[in-house]
Design a protein around this motif. Structure first.
Motif: not given
Length: 304
Positions: A158-177
């Motif tokens: 296994v090279l890497e495990v990526r959770d796509q939720q992490a890619l969405l967090e910055p978008i939701f942080q902007v909306l929360n702000t």
């Protein structure tokens, strides 16, 4: 008779302070519109989180011939290593937390890459040989993505495990702000509306100071004296609250559902049902704040 007298006093008060009453209506309208926008924005964020998090997958990328990490030694992952990871997901202890597993070979990964980045500089250097094989895992719930990541990230091959939720967090942080900013503006405007209502009631009471003194001398109760003033403040705030509620419903119906939703069909947009939930909240907040502000403002004149 008393109701008729109170209604007459309310009408006289509104008529005498018409310009200030209009100001109260407008300030209340603007402040509660911000409150409604903040509530709708938070609803939109929650809908988007539910929509996208339910579809977010965990990508388990396997070693390629040029990868050199703790688990990769510049050797492509073997079929046995890929199957071992798949067995962990489908029959291991975390199997109850996995909804679906799909294998992506290099050829399919290359096709998907070209669909997304075809025509860019990166696409010129891409080929099936440069792609990594991967397992795309759909967690049973969004919270299970962490368990899948912890269970597979250290497995051989296994090279890497990526959770796509992490890619969405910055978008939701902007909306929360943005939502917090709207709430902050709404609070400031509500404070301005409360102060304006208090000033209106004080002006109205001061202009009728002599009448209030006579009413006290003939034995009128505090409740009878303060009721017309409280109703004045509530009526002005109620008009502003109704305008704010109507504007929120109109924005959702004509702009969000009529214009934005058809263009963004893959994103869940707040509906008119959500706006109908927000509308009575705005009216309730407007009436409550106005009633309390008017009751506090008139208290001083009850001591005449």
């Amino acid at each position: 008779m008393r109701l008729q007298l109170i209604a007459q006093e309310v009408w006289n008060g509104l008529r005498r302070n018409l310009s200030v009453v209009v100001s109260v209506v407008l300030v209340t309208f603007i402040s509660l519109s911000f409150v409604g926008a903040a509530i709708l924005l938070q609803m939109q964020i929650n809908q988007m989180k539910g929509f996208w998090y339910d579809r977010a997958q965990v990508g388990i990328y396997f070693c390629g011939p040029v990868d050199a990490t703790e688990t990769c030694t510049q050797t492509a992952a073997t079929g046995e290593q890929v199957q071992a990871v798949r067995d962990v997901l489908e029959t291991g202890a975390i199997a109850p937390y996995v909804s679906h597993v799909e294998f992506e070979d290099r050829e399919l990964a290359y096709q998907n890459f070209m669909e997304q980045f075809g025509g860019t500089t990166s696409a010129e250097f891409a080929s099936p040989e440069t792609m990594n094989e991967a397992l795309w895992v759909q967690p049973a719930t969004p919270q299970d993505a962490v368990l899948i990541q912890e269970a597979t990230s250290a497995l051989p091959g296994v090279l890497e495990v990526r959770d796509q939720q992490a890619l969405l967090e910055p978008i939701f942080q902007v909306l929360n702000t943005a939502s917090l900013a709207a709430i902050g503006i709404a609070v400031l405007m509500l404070v301005a509306a409360v102060l304006l209502i208090s000033t209106t009631i004080r002006l109205s009471a001061f202009s009728r100071k002599r009448e209030l003194g006579i009413m006290r001398l003939v034995g009128a109760s505090n409740r009878f004296i303060q009721t017309p003033f409280i109703i004045e403040g509530v009526v002005a705030a109620l008009l502003g609250a109704v305008l704010a509620a109507a504007s929120v419903i109109a924005v959702v119906h004509f702009f969000l559902q009529g214009y934005v939703a058809p263009m963004l069909q893959t994103i869940a947009i707040v509906t008119i049902d959500d706006a109908l939930v927000v509308a009575p909240v705005l009216v309730g907040v407007g009436v409550l704040f106005a009633g309390v502000a008017a009751a506090v403002a008139i208290r001083r004149y009850l001591k005449i």
